[in-house]
Design a protein around this motif. Structure first.
Motif, PDB file in Angstrom:
ATOM      1  N   THR A  86       0.832  -1.209   0.000  1.00  0.00           N
ATOM      2  CA  THR A  86       0.000   0.000   0.000  1.00  0.00           C
ATOM      3  C   THR A  86       0.863   1.254   0.000  1.00  0.00           C
ATOM      4  OG1 THR A  86      -1.762  -1.197   1.152  1.00  0.00           O
ATOM      5  CG2 THR A  86      -1.853   1.215   1.205  1.00  0.00           C
ATOM      6  N   VAL A 102      -4.351  -3.482  -7.497  1.00  0.00           N
ATOM      7  CA  VAL A 102      -3.677  -4.521  -6.708  1.00  0.00           C
ATOM      8  C   VAL A 102      -4.453  -5.831  -6.862  1.00  0.00           C
ATOM      9  CG1 VAL A 102      -3.078  -5.254  -4.364  1.00  0.00           C
ATOM     10  CG2 VAL A 102      -2.687  -2.885  -5.081  1.00  0.00           C
ATOM     11  N   ARG A 103      -3.699  -6.912  -7.017  1.00  0.00           N
ATOM     12  CA  ARG A 103      -4.282  -8.254  -7.123  1.00  0.00           C
ATOM     13  C   ARG A 103      -3.695  -9.122  -6.018  1.00  0.00           C
ATOM     14  NH1 ARG A 103      -2.795  -9.732 -13.154  1.00  0.00           N
ATOM     15  NH2 ARG A 103      -1.506  -7.889 -13.155  1.00  0.00           N
ATOM     16  N   VAL A 104      -4.274 -10.286  -5.838  1.00  0.00           N
ATOM     17  CA  VAL A 104      -3.769 -11.252  -4.861  1.00  0.00           C
ATOM     18  C   VAL A 104      -3.360 -12.509  -5.620  1.00  0.00           C
ATOM     19  CG1 VAL A 104      -4.324 -12.663  -2.841  1.00  0.00           C
ATOM     20  CG2 VAL A 104      -5.182 -10.322  -3.001  1.00  0.00           C
ATOM     21  N   LYS A 110      -0.371 -13.572  -1.501  1.00  0.00           N
ATOM     22  CA  LYS A 110       0.345 -12.295  -1.380  1.00  0.00           C
ATOM     23  C   LYS A 110      -0.206 -11.276  -2.382  1.00  0.00           C
ATOM     24  CE  LYS A 110       3.481 -13.870   1.523  1.00  0.00           C
ATOM     25  NZ  LYS A 110       3.904 -13.291   2.757  1.00  0.00           N
ATOM     26  N   SER A 111      -0.175 -10.000  -1.990  1.00  0.00           N
ATOM     27  CA  SER A 111      -0.641  -8.914  -2.855  1.00  0.00           C
ATOM     28  C   SER A 111       0.476  -8.450  -3.770  1.00  0.00           C
ATOM     29  CB  SER A 111      -1.124  -7.740  -2.005  1.00  0.00           C
ATOM     30  OG  SER A 111      -2.234  -8.136  -1.228  1.00  0.00           O
ATOM     31  N   THR A 113       1.179  -5.863  -7.679  1.00  0.00           N
ATOM     32  CA  THR A 113       0.672  -5.019  -8.750  1.00  0.00           C
ATOM     33  C   THR A 113       1.793  -4.700  -9.724  1.00  0.00           C
ATOM     34  OG1 THR A 113      -0.647  -3.073  -9.295  1.00  0.00           O
ATOM     35  CG2 THR A 113       1.051  -2.797  -7.605  1.00  0.00           C
ATOM     36  N   GLU A 127       4.343  -7.914  -2.334  1.00  0.00           N
ATOM     37  CA  GLU A 127       4.470  -7.761  -0.882  1.00  0.00           C
ATOM     38  C   GLU A 127       5.055  -9.011  -0.248  1.00  0.00           C
ATOM     39  OE1 GLU A 127       1.966  -5.087   1.982  1.00  0.00           O
ATOM     40  OE2 GLU A 127       0.844  -6.901   1.497  1.00  0.00           O
TER      41      GLU A 127
END
Length: 128
Positions: A86, A102-104, A110-111, A113, A127
């Protein structure tokens, strides 16, 4: 062959000063060494990414354009691990750079992008 690690990733840019600014001032990679290779009319900029990671940024007169299909054969993207996605997204956007939603990762939870460098090279932040 037994490889120990990736030594470096090489990137050829179309506008050396613009890319140098992006990688050093926006992404905050530190300069290890900058070399002008007169016989090639080319710069080579060694950048420190993490504790042991390096990017070699090259300039060449009139390099061909990158194939821009995301599923084209070859290197797909570079991914950088960040502590806080973020905060990283907010920082990148504050520099006027567009960031994808943002995707997972469905496999790790885990996030992550993507955004692009000055030559449209896809870069990922993931992340930890």
């Amino acid at each position: 062959m037994k490889s120990k690690k990736i030594h470096h990733v090489a990137i050829i840019c179309s506008d050396y000063e613009k890319s140098k600014n992006f990688y050093t001032n926006v992404l905050r990679f530190s300069i290890i060494k900058e070399t002008f290779r007169e016989q090639r009319n080319s710069y080579k900029l060694d950048l420190k990414v993490g504790d042991n990671d390096q990017i070699e940024l090259f300039s060449f007169p009139n390099p061909p354009s990158r194939v821009n299909s995301p599923e084209a054969c070859g290197l797909r993207h570079l991914a950088f691990e960040v502590e806080n996605l973020t905060e990283s997204v907010a920082y990148i956007e504050s520099k006027g750079i567009s960031v994808e939603p943002v995707r997972v990762d469905e496999l790790t939870g885990k996030s992550f992008t993507f955004f692009k460098d000055p030559d449209d090279l896809p870069l990922e932040i993931y992340e930890q």
